[in-house]
Motif scaffolding. Sequence first.
Motif, mmCIF file in Angstrom:
data_model
loop_
_atom_site.group_PDB
_atom_site.id
_atom_site.type_symbol
_atom_site.label_atom_id
_atom_site.label_comp_id
_atom_site.label_asym_id
_atom_site.label_seq_id
_atom_site.Cartn_x
_atom_site.Cartn_y
_atom_site.Cartn_z
ATOM 1 N N LEU A 201 30.312 35.266 26.701
ATOM 2 C CA LEU A 201 29.939 33.854 26.822
ATOM 3 C C LEU A 201 28.936 33.441 25.745
ATOM 4 C CD1 LEU A 201 29.570 33.604 30.707
ATOM 5 C CD2 LEU A 201 31.331 32.520 29.303
ATOM 6 N N MET A 202 28.011 34.347 25.401
ATOM 7 C CA MET A 202 27.009 34.019 24.380
ATOM 8 C C MET A 202 27.664 33.846 23.010
ATOM 9 S SD MET A 202 24.002 33.762 25.774
ATOM 10 C CE MET A 202 22.761 34.103 24.545
ATOM 11 N N THR A 203 28.712 34.633 22.719
ATOM 12 C CA THR A 203 29.391 34.487 21.428
ATOM 13 C C THR A 203 30.211 33.200 21.344
ATOM 14 O OG1 THR A 203 31.321 35.745 22.208
ATOM 15 C CG2 THR A 203 29.553 36.985 21.128
ATOM 16 N N ARG A 204 30.581 32.644 22.500
ATOM 17 C CA ARG A 204 31.381 31.422 22.535
ATOM 18 C C ARG A 204 30.527 30.152 22.556
ATOM 19 N NH1 ARG A 204 36.290 31.948 20.979
ATOM 20 N NH2 ARG A 204 36.927 30.158 22.243
ATOM 21 N N ALA A 205 29.220 30.312 22.769
ATOM 22 C CA ALA A 205 28.336 29.145 22.902
ATOM 23 C C ALA A 205 27.827 28.681 21.539
ATOM 24 C CB ALA A 205 27.153 29.497 23.801
ATOM 25 N N ASP A 206 27.507 27.374 21.434
ATOM 26 C CA ASP A 206 26.871 26.896 20.215
ATOM 27 C C ASP A 206 25.431 27.403 20.168
ATOM 28 O OD1 ASP A 206 24.924 24.703 21.253
ATOM 29 O OD2 ASP A 206 26.838 24.246 22.229
ATOM 30 N N ILE A 207 24.793 27.261 19.021
ATOM 31 C CA ILE A 207 23.478 27.884 18.801
ATOM 32 C C ILE A 207 22.440 27.372 19.786
ATOM 33 C CG2 ILE A 207 21.575 28.091 17.161
ATOM 34 C CD1 ILE A 207 23.628 28.113 14.925
ATOM 35 N N ARG A 208 22.404 26.074 20.027
ATOM 36 C CA ARG A 208 21.381 25.508 20.915
ATOM 37 C C ARG A 208 21.589 25.962 22.358
ATOM 38 N NH1 ARG A 208 19.960 19.267 20.308
ATOM 39 N NH2 ARG A 208 19.294 20.163 18.310
ATOM 40 N N THR A 209 22.839 25.949 22.812
ATOM 41 C CA THR A 209 23.128 26.402 24.177
ATOM 42 C C THR A 209 22.829 27.887 24.327
ATOM 43 O OG1 THR A 209 24.884 24.742 24.346
ATOM 44 C CG2 THR A 209 24.882 26.517 25.975
ATOM 45 N N ALA A 210 23.195 28.670 23.299
ATOM 46 C CA ALA A 210 22.924 30.112 23.338
ATOM 47 C C ALA A 210 21.424 30.384 23.380
ATOM 48 C CB ALA A 210 23.551 30.794 22.126
ATOM 49 N N ALA A 211 20.638 29.574 22.670
ATOM 50 C CA ALA A 211 19.180 29.750 22.679
ATOM 51 C C ALA A 211 18.613 29.482 24.066
ATOM 52 C CB ALA A 211 18.539 28.829 21.647
ATOM 53 N N ASP A 212 19.119 28.415 24.719
ATOM 54 C CA ASP A 212 18.661 28.117 26.082
ATOM 55 C C ASP A 212 19.020 29.250 27.042
ATOM 56 O OD1 ASP A 212 17.692 25.694 25.210
ATOM 57 O OD2 ASP A 212 19.461 24.556 25.827
ATOM 58 N N ALA A 213 20.246 29.746 26.905
ATOM 59 C CA ALA A 213 20.683 30.837 27.778
ATOM 60 C C ALA A 213 19.888 32.111 27.524
ATOM 61 C CB ALA A 213 22.174 31.104 27.571
ATOM 62 N N LEU A 214 19.565 32.368 26.253
ATOM 63 C CA LEU A 214 18.831 33.584 25.901
ATOM 64 C C LEU A 214 17.421 33.564 26.486
ATOM 65 C CD1 LEU A 214 19.038 36.221 24.324
ATOM 66 C CD2 LEU A 214 18.107 35.017 22.327
ATOM 67 N N ILE A 215 16.784 32.401 26.470
ATOM 68 C CA ILE A 215 15.452 32.285 27.071
ATOM 69 C C ILE A 215 15.517 32.608 28.558
ATOM 70 C CG2 ILE A 215 13.614 30.650 27.677
ATOM 71 C CD1 ILE A 215 14.154 29.253 25.001
ATOM 72 N N TRP A 216 16.551 32.075 29.225
ATOM 73 C CA TRP A 216 16.687 32.355 30.659
ATOM 74 C C TRP A 216 16.979 33.834 30.893
ATOM 75 C CZ3 TRP A 216 19.586 34.320 34.498
ATOM 76 C CH2 TRP A 216 19.279 33.914 35.801
ATOM 77 N N LEU A 217 17.824 34.427 30.049
ATOM 78 C CA LEU A 217 18.208 35.828 30.224
ATOM 79 C C LEU A 217 17.022 36.771 30.064
ATOM 80 C CD1 LEU A 217 21.632 36.006 28.345
ATOM 81 C CD2 LEU A 217 21.245 36.433 30.775
ATOM 82 N N ASN A 218 16.077 36.410 29.217
ATOM 83 C CA ASN A 218 14.920 37.264 28.997
ATOM 84 C C ASN A 218 13.929 37.204 30.153
ATOM 85 O OD1 ASN A 218 15.491 38.499 26.511
ATOM 86 N ND2 ASN A 218 14.953 36.637 25.410
ATOM 87 N N GLY A 219 14.001 36.139 30.956
ATOM 88 C CA GLY A 219 13.034 35.954 32.037
ATOM 89 C C GLY A 219 11.797 35.263 31.511
ATOM 90 N N SER A 220 11.539 34.068 31.983
ATOM 91 C CA SER A 220 10.437 33.269 31.452
ATOM 92 C C SER A 220 9.805 32.427 32.551
ATOM 93 C CB SER A 220 10.951 32.349 30.337
ATOM 94 O OG SER A 220 9.942 31.462 29.906
ATOM 95 N N LEU A 221 8.491 32.206 32.423
ATOM 96 C CA LEU A 221 7.772 31.339 33.354
ATOM 97 C C LEU A 221 7.541 29.945 32.769
ATOM 98 C CD1 LEU A 221 5.046 33.822 34.740
ATOM 99 C CD2 LEU A 221 7.181 33.106 35.822
#
Length: 369
Positions: A201-221
């Motif tokens: 899914l990350m390879t299919r996403a555009d850069i901005r969407t992938a960045a948002d998803a990556l922040i969530w995947l890393n775990g953030s407050l």
Amino acid sequence: MTTVHKLPTKLALNAKDPGKHGHQLSLRRVLSPTFFLGLAVVVTFAVYVLLGSYTVTIPDFFKIVINHLTGGEKIPGASFIVMEHKLPRAVVGTMIGIAFGLAGALFQTMLRNPLASPDIIGISYGASAAAVTAIVIFGASGAVVSGAALGGALGVAAIIYAISRGGTGAGGGSRGNAAGNRLILAGVGIAAALHAVVNFLMTRADIRTAADALIWLNGSLNSATWDRAGVLAVSLLVLIPAVIALAGPLRILELGDDAAAGLGIKVNAARLGLVLTAVGLAAVATAAAGPVAFVAFLAGPIARRIVRKPSLPASALTGALIVLLADFFASNIAPVILDGTVLPVGVITGALGAPFLLWLLVTSNRKEA
């Protein structure tokens, strides 16, 4: 005659001993390692809120909080930073640490395996796959992502539990151990498959969407708010009493399924209740802040080494301490070291996980030798 006179004196001294002994026991309880863990959490919470990139004095802090609650005059800038950024972030961090710590300790104690945590057995990956699907395919954000993560964690937990239950009966010790091993193996397999789904899914996403998803995947407050803190608080008010109710059966299950059944414990019902409670704790924490890596895995073994026995309260406090310290480092110290880069809390906890796992393996090998 001399002996007769000495006996009452000794008896009188002995009569005072129980009171002294009881006082010493109560003092030991107060000064227990768990008490000092709780004190460490309180001190770390205070440091987190008062210090950092923006410092607040103790009188100003109490003034800001009281004025906020009573509708009084706000301190420009400071009131917003404390009440809308620092304090909700610290509260959410503490609660997700407690939830992850309890979830990991429940799994590890029930299955008698230090690797049996939500990170390892696929529950966190279930939440991640569902959340990334919601973000990338449906363009979701906020509460919808949290709801998807919650549903994904619960769904994967149900699949893993169903697989682990296959072929077991009412439960002898060997069958119970086999079910536990199957649960871990099924979880690891499903986690690998879901990890592949997330990568696709990350390879299919555009850069901005992938960045948002990556922040969530890393775990953030970063998304911590009072609304999110309220949902977490309600969830913990439901789940923590369930943990307390299941603590007794959990201790007996540590003796083995045969012994537990002989002592009147309904093994399958108790294990199902423990799994549901642990999954609920991990799911609500993941939904609130993302899969903050290795907190559930680290909290139980660290707490056990501090208090020298399995302890759910110590595990909960250790989880809170890990999250608060990691996020304080990520938010305030990492930017100084990395030229202004603010890291998600999950990056720091993830960096702690690998060396701790190696240390755990080395120390366990030494004990076996």
